[in-house]
Motif scaffolding. Structure first.
Motif, PDB file in Angstrom:
ATOM      1  N   ARG A  25     -42.827  38.781  19.130  1.00  0.00           N
ATOM      2  CA  ARG A  25     -41.396  38.520  19.043  1.00  0.00           C
ATOM      3  C   ARG A  25     -40.889  38.020  20.391  1.00  0.00           C
ATOM      4  N   TYR A  52     -37.351  40.538   2.134  1.00  0.00           N
ATOM      5  CA  TYR A  52     -36.424  40.870   3.222  1.00  0.00           C
ATOM      6  C   TYR A  52     -35.020  41.027   2.641  1.00  0.00           C
ATOM      7  N   HIS A  55     -32.354  40.568   5.703  1.00  0.00           N
ATOM      8  CA  HIS A  55     -32.479  39.468   6.650  1.00  0.00           C
ATOM      9  C   HIS A  55     -32.644  38.145   5.903  1.00  0.00           C
ATOM     10  N   GLU A  57     -34.638  34.564   6.584  1.00  0.00           N
ATOM     11  CA  GLU A  57     -35.764  34.165   7.430  1.00  0.00           C
ATOM     12  C   GLU A  57     -36.155  32.722   7.136  1.00  0.00           C
ATOM     13  N   CYS A 107     -41.151  31.793  13.201  1.00  0.00           N
ATOM     14  CA  CYS A 107     -40.241  32.474  12.281  1.00  0.00           C
ATOM     15  C   CYS A 107     -38.921  32.793  12.980  1.00  0.00           C
ATOM     16  N   PHE A 109     -35.299  35.005  12.323  1.00  0.00           N
ATOM     17  CA  PHE A 109     -34.612  35.999  11.498  1.00  0.00           C
ATOM     18  C   PHE A 109     -33.138  36.099  11.884  1.00  0.00           C
TER      19      PHE A 109
END
Lengths: 135, 135
Positions: A25, A52, A55, A57, A107, A109
Protein backbone atom coordinates in the motif's frame (compact mmCIF):
# COMPACT_ATOMS: atom_id res chain seq x y z
CA UNK A 1 5.37 15.80 -1.48
CA UNK A 2 5.54 12.13 -0.69
CA UNK A 3 8.02 9.95 -2.63
CA UNK A 4 8.02 6.20 -2.08
CA UNK A 5 9.56 3.19 -3.74
CA UNK A 6 7.81 -0.13 -4.19
CA UNK A 7 10.90 -2.21 -3.40
CA UNK A 8 11.59 -0.36 -0.16
CA UNK A 9 7.96 -0.33 1.00
CA UNK A 10 7.80 -4.08 0.36
CA UNK A 11 10.02 -4.47 3.42
CA UNK A 12 7.66 -2.51 5.71
CA UNK A 13 4.21 -3.14 7.23
CA UNK A 14 2.77 -1.50 4.12
CA UNK A 15 3.23 -4.93 2.55
CA UNK A 16 0.43 -7.35 3.37
CA UNK A 17 0.52 -11.03 2.43
CA UNK A 18 -2.66 -13.06 2.30
CA UNK A 19 -3.83 -16.26 0.68
CA UNK A 20 -3.36 -15.84 -3.04
CA UNK A 21 -2.16 -12.24 -3.02
CA UNK A 22 0.42 -9.76 -1.77
CA UNK A 23 -0.27 -6.04 -1.63
CA UNK A 24 1.99 -3.05 -1.02
CA UNK A 25 0.00 0.00 0.00
CA UNK A 26 1.97 2.97 -1.30
CA UNK A 27 -0.76 5.38 -0.19
CA UNK A 28 -2.98 4.79 2.82
CA UNK A 29 -5.66 6.85 4.52
CA UNK A 30 -3.06 8.42 6.81
CA UNK A 31 -1.41 10.04 3.78
CA UNK A 32 -4.39 12.33 3.35
CA UNK A 33 -4.94 11.86 -0.37
CA UNK A 34 -8.58 10.78 -0.05
CA UNK A 35 -7.85 7.45 -1.74
CA UNK A 36 -5.42 4.61 -1.22
CA UNK A 37 -3.11 3.20 -3.90
CA UNK A 38 -1.81 -0.35 -3.80
CA UNK A 39 0.40 -2.47 -6.02
CA UNK A 40 -1.13 -5.91 -5.66
CA UNK A 41 0.29 -9.18 -6.94
CA UNK A 42 -2.18 -12.02 -7.50
CA UNK A 43 -0.38 -15.32 -7.22
CA UNK A 44 -0.35 -17.70 -10.21
CA UNK A 45 -3.50 -19.81 -10.31
CA UNK A 46 -5.20 -17.90 -7.47
CA UNK A 47 -8.99 -17.64 -7.46
CA UNK A 48 -10.25 -14.86 -5.19
CA UNK A 49 -13.92 -14.25 -4.44
CA UNK A 50 -14.33 -10.66 -3.27
CA UNK A 51 -17.03 -8.20 -2.36
CA UNK A 52 -16.02 -4.72 -1.26
CA UNK A 53 -19.22 -3.60 0.42
CA UNK A 54 -17.67 -0.46 1.84
CA UNK A 55 -15.26 0.62 -0.88
CA UNK A 56 -15.15 1.48 -4.57
CA UNK A 57 -12.09 0.02 -6.27
CA UNK A 58 -10.41 0.35 -9.65
CA UNK A 59 -7.78 -2.12 -10.81
CA UNK A 60 -5.36 -1.69 -13.72
CA UNK A 61 -3.42 -4.73 -14.92
CA UNK A 62 0.28 -4.04 -15.50
CA UNK A 63 1.54 -7.60 -15.88
CA UNK A 64 0.17 -11.14 -16.23
CA UNK A 65 -3.22 -12.40 -17.29
CA UNK A 66 -6.40 -13.90 -15.92
CA UNK A 67 -10.07 -13.01 -15.72
CA UNK A 68 -12.74 -11.31 -13.66
CA UNK A 69 -16.19 -12.84 -13.28
CA UNK A 70 -19.09 -10.55 -12.46
CA UNK A 71 -21.22 -12.65 -10.12
CA UNK A 72 -24.33 -10.53 -10.80
CA UNK A 73 -24.31 -11.38 -14.51
CA UNK A 74 -22.01 -14.41 -14.80
CA UNK A 75 -20.02 -12.53 -17.41
CA UNK A 76 -16.26 -13.08 -17.54
CA UNK A 77 -13.83 -10.48 -18.80
CA UNK A 78 -10.26 -11.28 -19.80
CA UNK A 79 -7.56 -9.46 -17.87
CA UNK A 80 -4.24 -8.65 -19.47
CA UNK A 81 -1.86 -5.67 -19.36
CA UNK A 82 -3.75 -2.49 -20.23
CA UNK A 83 -7.14 -3.74 -19.00
CA UNK A 84 -8.82 -1.86 -16.16
CA UNK A 85 -11.91 -2.78 -14.21
CA UNK A 86 -13.80 -0.61 -11.77
CA UNK A 87 -16.18 -1.94 -9.14
CA UNK A 88 -18.52 1.05 -9.28
CA UNK A 89 -21.46 -0.85 -7.79
CA UNK A 90 -19.68 -2.81 -5.04
CA UNK A 91 -19.82 -5.70 -7.51
CA UNK A 92 -19.39 -9.21 -6.17
CA UNK A 93 -16.71 -10.85 -8.29
CA UNK A 94 -14.15 -13.62 -8.66
CA UNK A 95 -10.68 -12.65 -9.81
CA UNK A 96 -8.61 -15.43 -11.33
CA UNK A 97 -4.92 -15.36 -12.25
CA UNK A 98 -3.68 -17.69 -14.94
CA UNK A 99 -1.35 -20.41 -13.71
CA UNK A 100 1.39 -19.19 -16.05
CA UNK A 101 2.44 -16.34 -13.78
CA UNK A 102 1.39 -13.64 -11.33
CA UNK A 103 -0.85 -10.71 -12.21
CA UNK A 104 0.46 -7.32 -11.02
CA UNK A 105 -2.23 -4.68 -10.56
CA UNK A 106 -2.37 -0.99 -9.65
CA UNK A 107 -5.39 -0.61 -7.36
CA UNK A 108 -7.18 2.51 -6.09
CA UNK A 109 -9.65 2.43 -3.19
CA UNK A 110 -12.21 5.06 -2.21
CA UNK A 111 -12.58 5.59 0.68
CA UNK A 112 -8.91 4.91 1.37
CA UNK A 113 -7.85 1.72 3.10
CA UNK A 114 -6.35 2.37 6.52
CA UNK A 115 -3.93 -0.57 6.35
CA UNK A 116 -5.57 -2.34 9.28
CA UNK A 117 -8.25 -4.19 7.29
CA UNK A 118 -8.23 -7.78 6.18
CA UNK A 119 -10.78 -9.40 3.92
CA UNK A 120 -13.61 -10.66 6.12
CA UNK A 121 -15.28 -14.03 5.57
CA UNK A 122 -17.70 -12.20 3.25
CA UNK A 123 -14.84 -11.04 0.98
CA UNK A 124 -15.22 -7.43 2.13
CA UNK A 125 -13.00 -4.98 3.91
CA UNK A 126 -14.74 -3.55 6.96
CA UNK A 127 -15.77 0.11 6.84
CA UNK A 128 -13.16 2.39 8.41
CA UNK A 129 -15.46 2.99 11.33
CA UNK A 130 -15.79 -0.72 12.10
CA UNK A 131 -13.17 -2.41 14.26
CA UNK A 132 -10.49 -4.03 12.12
CA UNK A 133 -10.59 -7.80 12.24
CA UNK A 134 -6.84 -8.16 12.40
CA UNK A 135 -3.65 -6.15 12.37
CA UNK B 1 -18.73 -3.07 -13.23
CA UNK B 2 -16.77 -1.04 -15.73
CA UNK B 3 -14.17 -2.79 -17.90
CA UNK B 4 -11.97 -0.75 -20.21
CA UNK B 5 -8.89 -1.32 -22.30
CA UNK B 6 -6.09 1.20 -22.69
CA UNK B 7 -5.57 0.48 -26.39
CA UNK B 8 -9.25 0.94 -27.23
CA UNK B 9 -9.70 4.06 -25.10
CA UNK B 10 -6.64 5.59 -26.78
CA UNK B 11 -8.82 5.93 -29.88
CA UNK B 12 -11.55 7.90 -28.06
CA UNK B 13 -11.81 11.41 -26.59
CA UNK B 14 -10.56 9.91 -23.32
CA UNK B 15 -7.13 10.32 -24.90
CA UNK B 16 -5.75 13.85 -24.59
CA UNK B 17 -2.55 14.98 -26.29
CA UNK B 18 -0.72 18.05 -25.11
CA UNK B 19 2.78 19.46 -25.36
CA UNK B 20 5.11 16.86 -23.88
CA UNK B 21 2.50 14.38 -22.72
CA UNK B 22 -0.38 12.14 -23.74
CA UNK B 23 -2.97 10.93 -21.23
CA UNK B 24 -5.71 8.32 -21.46
CA UNK B 25 -8.33 8.83 -18.78
CA UNK B 26 -9.65 5.36 -17.98
CA UNK B 27 -11.81 6.72 -15.16
CA UNK B 28 -13.32 10.20 -15.16
CA UNK B 29 -15.65 12.04 -12.81
CA UNK B 30 -18.67 10.76 -14.77
CA UNK B 31 -17.78 7.20 -13.78
CA UNK B 32 -18.72 7.93 -10.19
CA UNK B 33 -15.66 6.45 -8.49
CA UNK B 34 -14.76 9.64 -6.60
CA UNK B 35 -11.32 9.77 -8.27
CA UNK B 36 -10.02 9.71 -11.81
CA UNK B 37 -7.38 7.30 -13.12
CA UNK B 38 -5.15 8.12 -16.05
CA UNK B 39 -2.35 6.37 -17.89
CA UNK B 40 -0.08 9.24 -18.86
CA UNK B 41 2.94 9.09 -21.15
CA UNK B 42 5.57 11.80 -20.71
CA UNK B 43 7.41 12.27 -23.96
CA UNK B 44 11.20 11.71 -24.03
CA UNK B 45 13.06 14.81 -22.91
CA UNK B 46 9.91 16.64 -21.82
CA UNK B 47 10.14 19.15 -18.97
CA UNK B 48 6.75 19.96 -17.47
CA UNK B 49 6.19 22.62 -14.82
CA UNK B 50 2.93 21.86 -13.03
CA UNK B 51 0.90 23.05 -10.11
CA UNK B 52 -2.41 21.35 -9.36
CA UNK B 53 -4.01 23.96 -7.16
CA UNK B 54 -7.36 22.20 -7.12
CA UNK B 55 -6.42 18.53 -7.10
CA UNK B 56 -4.38 16.01 -5.14
CA UNK B 57 -2.49 13.64 -7.44
CA UNK B 58 -0.48 10.46 -7.03
CA UNK B 59 1.76 9.16 -9.81
CA UNK B 60 3.28 5.69 -10.08
CA UNK B 61 6.01 5.11 -12.66
CA UNK B 62 5.54 1.93 -14.70
CA UNK B 63 8.12 2.52 -17.43
CA UNK B 64 10.96 4.92 -18.25
CA UNK B 65 12.96 7.27 -16.07
CA UNK B 66 13.36 10.92 -15.19
CA UNK B 67 13.02 13.13 -12.16
CA UNK B 68 10.67 15.31 -10.17
CA UNK B 69 11.81 18.61 -8.70
CA UNK B 70 9.98 19.98 -5.69
CA UNK B 71 9.97 23.72 -6.30
CA UNK B 72 9.36 24.48 -2.61
CA UNK B 73 12.62 22.82 -1.54
CA UNK B 74 14.63 22.51 -4.73
CA UNK B 75 14.98 18.79 -4.04
CA UNK B 76 15.05 16.42 -6.99
CA UNK B 77 13.90 12.81 -6.75
CA UNK B 78 14.77 10.19 -9.34
CA UNK B 79 11.84 8.55 -11.08
CA UNK B 80 12.07 4.99 -12.34
CA UNK B 81 9.67 2.02 -12.44
CA UNK B 82 8.32 1.36 -8.95
CA UNK B 83 8.67 4.94 -7.73
CA UNK B 84 5.52 6.80 -6.68
CA UNK B 85 5.11 10.43 -5.79
CA UNK B 86 2.06 12.06 -4.27
CA UNK B 87 1.36 15.78 -4.39
CA UNK B 88 -0.33 15.92 -1.01
CA UNK B 89 0.21 19.66 -0.56
CA UNK B 90 -0.60 20.88 -4.09
CA UNK B 91 3.17 20.96 -4.56
CA UNK B 92 4.59 23.05 -7.36
CA UNK B 93 6.93 20.82 -9.32
CA UNK B 94 8.82 20.14 -12.52
CA UNK B 95 8.59 16.67 -14.00
CA UNK B 96 11.37 15.71 -16.39
CA UNK B 97 11.56 12.61 -18.59
CA UNK B 98 14.96 11.36 -19.66
CA UNK B 99 15.69 11.72 -23.36
CA UNK B 100 16.22 7.96 -23.66
CA UNK B 101 12.51 7.15 -23.80
CA UNK B 102 9.03 7.98 -22.58
CA UNK B 103 7.88 7.66 -18.98
CA UNK B 104 4.57 5.83 -18.53
CA UNK B 105 2.72 6.70 -15.35
CA UNK B 106 -0.46 5.57 -13.57
CA UNK B 107 -2.03 8.74 -12.14
CA UNK B 108 -4.88 9.21 -9.67
CA UNK B 109 -6.63 12.55 -9.15
CA UNK B 110 -8.85 13.61 -6.28
CA UNK B 111 -11.26 15.22 -6.94
CA UNK B 112 -11.71 13.41 -10.24
CA UNK B 113 -10.86 15.14 -13.48
CA UNK B 114 -13.92 15.71 -15.65
CA UNK B 115 -12.06 15.32 -18.95
CA UNK B 116 -12.73 18.90 -19.97
CA UNK B 117 -9.74 20.49 -18.23
CA UNK B 118 -6.49 21.56 -19.78
CA UNK B 119 -3.48 22.82 -17.87
CA UNK B 120 -3.88 26.58 -17.48
CA UNK B 121 -0.99 29.00 -17.93
CA UNK B 122 -0.32 28.53 -14.21
CA UNK B 123 0.20 24.77 -14.65
CA UNK B 124 -3.06 23.97 -12.85
CA UNK B 125 -6.25 22.27 -13.84
CA UNK B 126 -9.24 24.48 -13.06
CA UNK B 127 -11.54 23.40 -10.24
CA UNK B 128 -14.51 21.39 -11.48
CA UNK B 129 -16.79 24.31 -10.72
CA UNK B 130 -14.79 26.71 -12.88
CA UNK B 131 -15.50 26.89 -16.59
CA UNK B 132 -13.17 24.65 -18.53
CA UNK B 133 -10.66 26.56 -20.58
CA UNK B 134 -10.94 24.24 -23.54
CA UNK B 135 -12.69 21.11 -24.75
Amino acid sequence: MIVRNLAEESLTPRRVDSEGWTSVRLILEEDGMGFSFHITTIHPGAELRMHYKNHLESVFCMQGSGSIEDLATGERHAIRPGVMYALDAHDQHILRADASGPMVMACVFNPPVTGREIHGPDGAYPAATEPAESA
